[in-house]
Write a protein that holds these residues in place. Structure first.
Motif, PDB file in Angstrom:
ATOM      1  N   LEU A  50      -8.806  11.279  -9.651  1.00 47.80           N
ATOM      2  CA  LEU A  50      -9.135  10.740  -8.115  1.00 47.80           C
ATOM      3  C   LEU A  50      -8.457   9.116  -8.001  1.00 47.80           C
ATOM      4  O   LEU A  50      -8.174   8.647  -6.876  1.00 47.80           O
ATOM      5  CB  LEU A  50     -10.584  10.471  -7.895  1.00 47.80           C
ATOM      6  N   SER A  51      -8.473   8.364  -9.243  1.00 46.67           N
ATOM      7  CA  SER A  51      -7.713   7.324  -9.178  1.00 46.67           C
ATOM      8  C   SER A  51      -6.324   7.346  -9.020  1.00 46.67           C
ATOM      9  O   SER A  51      -5.833   6.742  -8.420  1.00 46.67           O
ATOM     10  CB  SER A  51      -7.930   6.456 -10.687  1.00 46.67           C
ATOM     11  N   LEU A  52      -5.613   8.348  -9.366  1.00 44.27           N
ATOM     12  CA  LEU A  52      -4.404   8.635  -9.165  1.00 44.27           C
ATOM     13  C   LEU A  52      -4.042   9.048  -7.907  1.00 44.27           C
ATOM     14  O   LEU A  52      -3.232   8.600  -7.175  1.00 44.27           O
ATOM     15  CB  LEU A  52      -3.892   9.816 -10.286  1.00 44.27           C
ATOM     16  N   ALA A  53      -4.862   9.927  -7.289  1.00 46.71           N
ATOM     17  CA  ALA A  53      -4.875  10.308  -5.559  1.00 46.71           C
ATOM     18  C   ALA A  53      -5.008   9.135  -4.732  1.00 46.71           C
ATOM     19  O   ALA A  53      -4.283   8.990  -3.820  1.00 46.71           O
ATOM     20  CB  ALA A  53      -5.995  11.553  -5.370  1.00 46.71           C
ATOM     21  N   ALA A  54      -6.105   8.254  -5.108  1.00 48.48           N
ATOM     22  CA  ALA A  54      -6.260   7.041  -4.272  1.00 48.48           C
ATOM     23  C   ALA A  54      -4.962   6.098  -4.292  1.00 48.48           C
ATOM     24  O   ALA A  54      -4.656   5.595  -3.108  1.00 48.48           O
ATOM     25  CB  ALA A  54      -7.450   6.408  -4.743  1.00 48.48           C
ATOM     26  N   TRP A  55      -4.425   5.891  -5.448  1.00 45.78           N
ATOM     27  CA  TRP A  55      -3.417   5.014  -5.728  1.00 45.78           C
ATOM     28  C   TRP A  55      -2.330   5.589  -4.889  1.00 45.78           C
ATOM     29  O   TRP A  55      -1.409   4.664  -4.116  1.00 45.78           O
ATOM     30  CB  TRP A  55      -3.238   5.079  -7.181  1.00 45.78           C
ATOM     31  N   ARG A  56      -1.755   6.878  -5.112  1.00 43.10           N
ATOM     32  CA  ARG A  56      -0.625   7.359  -4.296  1.00 43.10           C
ATOM     33  C   ARG A  56      -0.612   7.284  -2.845  1.00 43.10           C
ATOM     34  O   ARG A  56       0.274   7.269  -2.229  1.00 43.10           O
ATOM     35  CB  ARG A  56      -0.366   8.912  -5.081  1.00 43.10           C
ATOM     36  N   TRP A  57      -1.983   7.770  -2.420  1.00 42.19           N
ATOM     37  CA  TRP A  57      -2.031   8.332  -0.958  1.00 42.19           C
ATOM     38  C   TRP A  57      -2.851   7.388  -0.169  1.00 42.19           C
ATOM     39  O   TRP A  57      -2.726   7.743   1.150  1.00 42.19           O
ATOM     40  CB  TRP A  57      -2.590   9.734  -0.870  1.00 42.19           C
ATOM     41  N   PHE A 110       0.673  -1.182   0.153  1.00 40.57           N
ATOM     42  CA  PHE A 110       0.017   0.016   0.193  1.00 40.57           C
ATOM     43  C   PHE A 110       0.734   1.155   0.051  1.00 40.57           C
ATOM     44  O   PHE A 110       0.384   2.183  -0.691  1.00 40.57           O
ATOM     45  CB  PHE A 110      -0.978   0.059   1.202  1.00 40.57           C
ATOM     46  N   PHE A 111       2.004   1.158   0.614  1.00 36.15           N
ATOM     47  CA  PHE A 111       2.875   2.373   0.892  1.00 36.15           C
ATOM     48  C   PHE A 111       3.785   2.586  -0.507  1.00 36.15           C
ATOM     49  O   PHE A 111       4.102   3.670  -0.585  1.00 36.15           O
ATOM     50  CB  PHE A 111       3.700   2.425   2.254  1.00 36.15           C
ATOM     51  N   PHE A 112       3.974   1.601  -1.095  1.00 37.45           N
ATOM     52  CA  PHE A 112       4.964   1.654  -2.354  1.00 37.45           C
ATOM     53  C   PHE A 112       4.472   2.740  -3.409  1.00 37.45           C
ATOM     54  O   PHE A 112       5.453   3.572  -3.739  1.00 37.45           O
ATOM     55  CB  PHE A 112       4.840   0.525  -3.138  1.00 37.45           C
ATOM     56  N   PRO A 113       3.344   2.944  -3.610  1.00 38.47           N
ATOM     57  CA  PRO A 113       2.954   4.042  -4.402  1.00 38.47           C
ATOM     58  C   PRO A 113       3.501   5.455  -4.135  1.00 38.47           C
ATOM     59  O   PRO A 113       3.676   6.448  -4.950  1.00 38.47           O
ATOM     60  CB  PRO A 113       1.267   4.189  -4.808  1.00 38.47           C
ATOM     61  N   ALA A 114       3.543   5.784  -3.024  1.00 32.78           N
ATOM     62  CA  ALA A 114       3.802   7.091  -2.324  1.00 32.78           C
ATOM     63  C   ALA A 114       5.326   7.446  -2.753  1.00 32.78           C
ATOM     64  O   ALA A 114       5.627   8.528  -2.543  1.00 32.78           O
ATOM     65  CB  ALA A 114       3.406   7.206  -1.030  1.00 32.78           C
ATOM     66  N   LEU A 115       5.966   6.332  -2.909  1.00 31.48           N
ATOM     67  CA  LEU A 115       7.448   6.483  -3.314  1.00 31.48           C
ATOM     68  C   LEU A 115       7.826   6.803  -4.605  1.00 31.48           C
ATOM     69  O   LEU A 115       8.881   7.138  -5.053  1.00 31.48           O
ATOM     70  CB  LEU A 115       8.300   5.318  -3.053  1.00 31.48           C
ATOM     71  N   THR A 116       6.720   6.517  -5.500  1.00 32.44           N
ATOM     72  CA  THR A 116       6.785   6.842  -6.693  1.00 32.44           C
ATOM     73  C   THR A 116       6.562   8.456  -7.114  1.00 32.44           C
ATOM     74  O   THR A 116       5.688   9.200  -6.536  1.00 32.44           O
ATOM     75  CB  THR A 116       5.629   6.182  -7.649  1.00 32.44           C
ATOM     76  N   VAL A 128       6.189  10.666 -12.652  1.00 31.54           N
ATOM     77  CA  VAL A 128       5.855   9.184 -13.321  1.00 31.54           C
ATOM     78  C   VAL A 128       4.557   8.833 -13.217  1.00 31.54           C
ATOM     79  O   VAL A 128       3.901   8.202 -14.408  1.00 31.54           O
ATOM     80  CB  VAL A 128       6.900   8.323 -12.737  1.00 31.54           C
ATOM     81  N   ALA A 129       3.983   9.118 -12.404  1.00 33.95           N
ATOM     82  CA  ALA A 129       2.650   8.337 -11.932  1.00 33.95           C
ATOM     83  C   ALA A 129       1.632   9.192 -12.821  1.00 33.95           C
ATOM     84  O   ALA A 129       0.753   8.409 -13.318  1.00 33.95           O
ATOM     85  CB  ALA A 129       2.421   8.668 -10.325  1.00 33.95           C
ATOM     86  N   GLY A 130       2.143  10.430 -12.712  1.00 37.58           N
ATOM     87  CA  GLY A 130       0.742  11.079 -13.725  1.00 37.58           C
ATOM     88  C   GLY A 130       0.815  10.778 -15.123  1.00 37.58           C
ATOM     89  O   GLY A 130      -0.009  10.535 -15.968  1.00 37.58           O
ATOM     90  N   THR A 131       2.002  10.397 -15.716  1.00 35.12           N
ATOM     91  CA  THR A 131       2.382   9.954 -16.967  1.00 35.12           C
ATOM     92  C   THR A 131       1.813   8.551 -17.333  1.00 35.12           C
ATOM     93  O   THR A 131       1.071   8.291 -18.376  1.00 35.12           O
ATOM     94  CB  THR A 131       3.892   9.930 -17.437  1.00 35.12           C
ATOM     95  N   ILE A 132       1.939   7.858 -16.226  1.00 27.73           N
ATOM     96  CA  ILE A 132       1.502   6.347 -16.372  1.00 27.73           C
ATOM     97  C   ILE A 132      -0.074   6.293 -16.389  1.00 27.73           C
ATOM     98  O   ILE A 132      -0.873   5.837 -17.309  1.00 27.73           O
ATOM     99  CB  ILE A 132       1.969   5.260 -15.137  1.00 27.73           C
ATOM    100  N   PHE A 133      -0.666   7.287 -15.470  1.00 31.66           N
ATOM    101  CA  PHE A 133      -2.240   7.092 -15.465  1.00 31.66           C
ATOM    102  C   PHE A 133      -2.727   7.980 -16.818  1.00 31.66           C
ATOM    103  O   PHE A 133      -3.929   7.477 -17.058  1.00 31.66           O
ATOM    104  CB  PHE A 133      -2.644   8.061 -14.187  1.00 31.66           C
ATOM    105  N   ARG A 134      -2.093   8.931 -17.391  1.00 30.18           N
ATOM    106  CA  ARG A 134      -2.341   9.418 -18.460  1.00 30.18           C
ATOM    107  C   ARG A 134      -2.621   8.414 -19.656  1.00 30.18           C
ATOM    108  O   ARG A 134      -3.490   8.456 -20.422  1.00 30.18           O
ATOM    109  CB  ARG A 134      -1.297  10.557 -18.801  1.00 30.18           C
ATOM    110  N   LEU A 135      -1.636   7.444 -19.683  1.00 34.99           N
ATOM    111  CA  LEU A 135      -1.498   6.483 -20.722  1.00 34.99           C
ATOM    112  C   LEU A 135      -2.580   5.460 -20.269  1.00 34.99           C
ATOM    113  O   LEU A 135      -3.306   4.970 -21.279  1.00 34.99           O
ATOM    114  CB  LEU A 135      -0.157   5.914 -20.806  1.00 34.99           C
ATOM    115  N   MET A 136      -2.881   5.107 -19.077  1.00 37.35           N
ATOM    116  CA  MET A 136      -3.780   4.135 -18.796  1.00 37.35           C
ATOM    117  C   MET A 136      -5.330   4.705 -19.121  1.00 37.35           C
ATOM    118  O   MET A 136      -6.181   3.837 -19.534  1.00 37.35           O
ATOM    119  CB  MET A 136      -3.861   4.200 -17.333  1.00 37.35           C
ATOM    120  N   PHE A 137      -5.394   5.952 -18.764  1.00 39.80           N
ATOM    121  CA  PHE A 137      -6.934   6.546 -19.318  1.00 39.80           C
ATOM    122  C   PHE A 137      -7.095   7.195 -20.674  1.00 39.80           C
ATOM    123  O   PHE A 137      -7.826   8.065 -20.820  1.00 39.80           O
ATOM    124  CB  PHE A 137      -7.300   7.387 -18.143  1.00 39.80           C
ATOM    125  N   GLY A 138      -5.914   6.757 -21.540  1.00 41.63           N
ATOM    126  CA  GLY A 138      -5.923   7.281 -22.752  1.00 41.63           C
ATOM    127  C   GLY A 138      -7.388   6.725 -23.624  1.00 41.63           C
ATOM    128  O   GLY A 138      -7.995   5.983 -23.431  1.00 41.63           O
TER     129      GLY A 138
END
Length: 298
Positions: free
Chosen positions: A163-170, A110-116, A120-130
């Motif tokens: 919100l998906s990005l926020a939930a994943w990171r925090w 659960f904590f690992f995404p906060a280290l990203t 990088v996380a924003g770019t990944i989610f932009r591609l995911m929700f393309g």
């Protein structure tokens, strides 16, 4: 003489506090005072500052784009609170339960995404929700026969991505906060409740939630600040500060547009001060409603 002065019981406390006071004055109070002064001026790089009084504030109130940015930031903040307060609390209770195995593994996952990095996380989610059929989310929707969705071009779907990005990171960070709060609750309370015949839900309702109040207030406070100050996530999600119909424009994004993109530093300072005021009002209100400022009975 100097040694005796520094080791004096009267002087030593001030010596230890001095670094914090200097940092507060140099990196917080001075910039705040400078921003307040700039908010009454027209400041542009390469030009001398001109005093304009309250013109920046009047312009800000009449700017529909600023109001849209405020609504976007408030909506994002409220939605993150709905997701990132109750769910991390429930997950923390489950992880802390005696029957839970591999709890350290769950904490790490659960904590690992906060280290990203947020970039990088924003770019990944932009591609995911393309909007392409080959994007991850549209590929999953295609399994159920749903046509590809242009997530980042609609207001509601765009917020779903944010919100998906926020939930994943925090999510993991807030879980750790609540886990720390649970460690401070004595097991004797739960044992006494079990003897009295309390159910699991009753223990959670009448023991866990009330005794987690200090942790909840802290998580709520920092979440409000993080929500109102959100910018980089939106910037990376739309690969810039110009999202379709400004559906991803936040207050910080509006400040960046005015101060950096349009070189209107005085107006940007006004936006920053208004953001500070709004955030302080919201946080102080919720702290007052939570009873933090009430004096405890002796």
């Amino acid at each position: 003489m100097l040694k005796n002065f520094l080791y004096s019981q009267k002087v030593a406390p001030y010596v230890f506090v001095l670094p914090f006071v200097l940092i507060f004055l140099v990196f917080w109070l001075y910039p705040l005072a400078s921003s307040a002064e700039m908010s009454f001026q027209k400041v542009m790089l390469g030009q001398s500052a001109q005093w304009v009084g309250f013109d920046n504030y009047a312009k800000l109130i009449d700017d529909s784009m600023f109001l849209k940015a405020v609504m976007n930031s408030v909506t994002y903040t409220v939605m993150t609170l709905v997701i990132l307060i109750p769910f991390p609390m429930l997950f923390a209770v489950l992880i802390n339960a005696k029957f839970m195995w591999g709890r350290e593994l769950f904490k790490s996952v659960f904590f690992f995404p906060a280290l990203t990095s947020v970039v990088v996380a924003g770019t990944i989610f932009r591609l995911m929700f393309g909007e392409m059929e080959g994007s991850l989310i549209n590929s999953l929707l295609g399994i159920f026969g749903i046509e590809p969705v242009k997530f980042l071009k609609g207001h509601t779907t765009g917020f779903v991505a944010l919100l998906s990005l926020a939930a994943w990171r925090w999510m993991g960070v807030n879980i750790l906060y609540f886990l720390a709060g649970l460690k401070n609750i004595p097991d004797d309370y739960y044992e006494a409740a079990s003897i009295d015949g309390a159910s699991t839900f009753q223990k959670f309702r009448f023991i866990t939630i009330p005794l987690l109040k200090p942790t909840t207030i802290y998580v709520l406070t920092i979440s409000i600040y993080a929500g109102m100050a959100m910018f980089v996530e939106s910037l990376m999600m739309w690969n810039g500060n110009n999202s379709p119909q400004n559906i991803g424009l936040t207050i910080i994004g509006y400040l960046y547009r005015q101060g950096i993109e349009k070189n209107n530093l005085g107006f940007a300072a006004t936006v920053g001060l208004v953001l500070l005021l709004v955030t302080m009002i919201i946080n102080l209100t919720q702290l007052a409603l939570s009873g933090l400022f009430k004096k405890e009975d002796a």
